[in-house]
Design a protein around this motif. Sequence first.
Motif, PDB file in Angstrom:
ATOM      1  N   LEU A 207       0.722  -1.277  -0.016  1.00 28.23           N
ATOM      2  CA  LEU A 207       0.060  -0.155  -0.049  1.00 28.23           C
ATOM      3  C   LEU A 207       0.921   1.390  -0.270  1.00 28.23           C
ATOM      4  N   ASP A 208       2.091   1.252   0.779  1.00 29.34           N
ATOM      5  CA  ASP A 208       2.893   2.274   0.622  1.00 29.34           C
ATOM      6  C   ASP A 208       3.575   2.640  -0.664  1.00 29.34           C
ATOM      7  N   ARG A 209       3.642   1.766  -1.418  1.00 34.14           N
ATOM      8  CA  ARG A 209       4.195   2.068  -2.800  1.00 34.14           C
ATOM      9  C   ARG A 209       3.021   2.499  -3.717  1.00 34.14           C
ATOM     10  N   VAL A 210       1.883   2.148  -3.310  1.00 33.55           N
ATOM     11  CA  VAL A 210       0.831   2.706  -4.274  1.00 33.55           C
ATOM     12  C   VAL A 210       0.560   4.065  -3.777  1.00 33.55           C
ATOM     13  N   ARG A 211       0.676   4.666  -2.517  1.00 36.63           N
ATOM     14  CA  ARG A 211       0.635   5.844  -2.096  1.00 36.63           C
ATOM     15  C   ARG A 211       1.666   6.706  -2.536  1.00 36.63           C
ATOM     16  N   VAL A 212       2.661   6.183  -2.563  1.00 40.37           N
ATOM     17  CA  VAL A 212       3.958   7.124  -2.956  1.00 40.37           C
ATOM     18  C   VAL A 212       3.803   7.327  -4.469  1.00 40.37           C
ATOM     19  N   ALA A 213       3.095   6.402  -5.157  1.00 34.46           N
ATOM     20  CA  ALA A 213       2.733   6.787  -6.713  1.00 34.46           C
ATOM     21  C   ALA A 213       1.706   7.926  -6.867  1.00 34.46           C
ATOM     22  N   GLY A 214       0.990   8.207  -6.037  1.00 37.20           N
ATOM     23  CA  GLY A 214       0.053   9.341  -6.000  1.00 37.20           C
ATOM     24  C   GLY A 214      -1.312   9.038  -5.799  1.00 37.20           C
ATOM     25  N   THR A 215      -1.590   7.526  -5.395  1.00 37.49           N
ATOM     26  CA  THR A 215      -3.017   7.166  -5.274  1.00 37.49           C
ATOM     27  C   THR A 215      -3.238   6.928  -3.735  1.00 37.49           C
TER      28      THR A 215
ATOM     29  N   HIS B  67      -4.417   1.334 -15.110  1.00 35.88           N
ATOM     30  CA  HIS B  67      -5.380   1.493 -16.094  1.00 35.88           C
ATOM     31  C   HIS B  67      -6.525   2.628 -15.608  1.00 35.88           C
ATOM     32  N   ALA B  68      -6.670   2.902 -14.241  1.00 41.84           N
ATOM     33  CA  ALA B  68      -7.830   3.319 -13.831  1.00 41.84           C
ATOM     34  C   ALA B  68      -7.608   4.869 -13.883  1.00 41.84           C
ATOM     35  N   GLY B  69      -6.534   5.350 -13.609  1.00 45.73           N
ATOM     36  CA  GLY B  69      -6.336   7.022 -13.402  1.00 45.73           C
ATOM     37  C   GLY B  69      -7.184   7.205 -12.317  1.00 45.73           C
ATOM     38  N   ALA B  70      -6.952   6.383 -11.215  1.00 39.81           N
ATOM     39  CA  ALA B  70      -7.853   6.893 -10.103  1.00 39.81           C
ATOM     40  C   ALA B  70      -6.808   7.662  -8.943  1.00 39.81           C
ATOM     41  N   SER B  71      -7.718   8.332  -8.091  1.00 37.94           N
ATOM     42  CA  SER B  71      -6.818   9.290  -7.240  1.00 37.94           C
ATOM     43  C   SER B  71      -6.813   8.586  -5.784  1.00 37.94           C
ATOM     44  N   ARG B  72      -8.053   7.673  -5.691  1.00 40.57           N
ATOM     45  CA  ARG B  72      -8.485   7.047  -4.362  1.00 40.57           C
ATOM     46  C   ARG B  72      -8.815   5.832  -4.421  1.00 40.57           C
ATOM     47  N   ALA B  73      -8.473   4.777  -3.512  1.00 37.67           N
ATOM     48  CA  ALA B  73      -8.789   3.322  -3.529  1.00 37.67           C
ATOM     49  C   ALA B  73      -9.095   2.897  -1.984  1.00 37.67           C
TER      50      ALA B  73
ATOM     51  N   ASP C 194     -12.123  -1.075  -4.253  1.00 33.42           N
ATOM     52  CA  ASP C 194     -12.808  -0.290  -5.118  1.00 33.42           C
ATOM     53  C   ASP C 194     -11.901   1.069  -5.324  1.00 33.42           C
ATOM     54  N   ASP C 195     -12.007   1.684  -6.552  1.00 34.55           N
ATOM     55  CA  ASP C 195     -11.353   2.784  -6.894  1.00 34.55           C
ATOM     56  C   ASP C 195     -12.464   3.761  -7.554  1.00 34.55           C
ATOM     57  N   ASP C 196     -11.824   5.126  -7.520  1.00 34.22           N
ATOM     58  CA  ASP C 196     -12.566   6.150  -8.302  1.00 34.22           C
ATOM     59  C   ASP C 196     -12.198   6.471  -9.557  1.00 34.22           C
ATOM     60  N   GLY C 197     -11.931   5.395 -10.652  1.00 32.18           N
ATOM     61  CA  GLY C 197     -11.070   5.759 -11.712  1.00 32.18           C
ATOM     62  C   GLY C 197     -12.218   5.653 -12.830  1.00 32.18           C
ATOM     63  N   ARG C 198     -11.592   5.170 -14.051  1.00 32.03           N
ATOM     64  CA  ARG C 198     -12.616   4.975 -15.211  1.00 32.03           C
ATOM     65  C   ARG C 198     -13.296   4.108 -15.395  1.00 32.03           C
ATOM     66  N   GLY C 199     -13.100   3.139 -14.213  1.00 29.79           N
ATOM     67  CA  GLY C 199     -13.871   1.575 -14.476  1.00 29.79           C
ATOM     68  C   GLY C 199     -13.498   0.715 -15.791  1.00 29.79           C
TER      69      GLY C 199
END
Length: 368
Positions: free
Chosen positions: A257-265, A298-304, A320-325
């Motif tokens: 999860l830390d790696r994903v957060r560092v990536a901006g999500t 793929h998703a371009g999400a800002s939050r998961a 769940d994410d708030d991306g493009r589906g």
Amino acid sequence: MDPHPRNPAVDLLWLVPLGVVVVLGSFFTNLPEPHASPSGYEPWLAGALGAAAVAGLLVALRRPLPGAVATFAAVTAFVVADLEDGPVYLTLAGAAFLVASRLEVRRWLRVVVAGTAAVCVALVVRIVADYDNQRSLWQVTAVVAVSAAGAALGTLGRARAAAVAEHARAVATQERLHMAQDLHDGVGHGLAVIAMQAGVGLHVLERDPAAVRTALEVIRDSARESLDALRADLAVLAGEPAPRRPHRGVADLGELLDRVRVAGTSVEVLGEPGELPDDVDALVYAVVQESLTNVLRHAGASRATVSFVRAPGRVTVTVDDDGRGAAGGGVAGMGLSGMRTRVEAVGGVFSAATRGAGGFSVRAELPL
């Protein structure tokens, strides 16, 4: 071409003894009895026709249909010549067995039926026309039974060989799919993180050296893990002992999860999975890893959001994410289809679909 070729050397183990019995048996059966007229006893002709029938079997090892035709023709000639019966009829079973064990039914059936019918017709003609005849209709029944038995044994052997070959292909296919899934899980996630962190580093290269350093550290760690996974999979492909790969489970989710957060999500965790069996523990990690990898790629999400729900006899994990589906392209890829296969293989339920409120949702319910 026969997809399940039979080794001729195997059949020689029984063909050679059979040939000796047929040739010698046909010869000695037709020797004239003491003080009997030599008329009607043709040992040399009987031996020659027996040898011709055996030669047809040898030809059938490489060319089944022509060899079977030669054998049936030789036995038919043996009956027409009105020789004393001998072991020559055993070659009918041999011919039927050889063609049935090498060819599909539709290719050999007419040859075996026609050859058997020719021998039976010759026997019936001798029964009806020969006033000094010792044959009976029981011989016709025996000829049909011998040919049918040979064909049945050959068909059974071919079916077993086909089943073994099909099982081997299924095992090889399953192993290839397993290797592909391992490469996808072990290397794909690392490459996705590396690509995202490289983009982050380039984006803040001039104004935030600390963020660049963090991105490079994540790239370094992800590259090492991906290389370790790749080496392990290549070792398996090369037939070498694979180095032990660390067991990834729920306890390792913090690093993921830390790696994903560092990536901006932004990633939020809700609930606790509790203690899990090793196989379920690894599968929960794999589901979260694949889901978040798709979020990055793929998703371009800002939050998961990663949610755990523990219930008697099962645990449910949802990402769940708030991306493009589904428009992001992650649904049809190897990752989610592989997750579905692995979840269902342990008796779980898997779903992945666009959320009504936007974004994408992955859910796996696993038995404990």
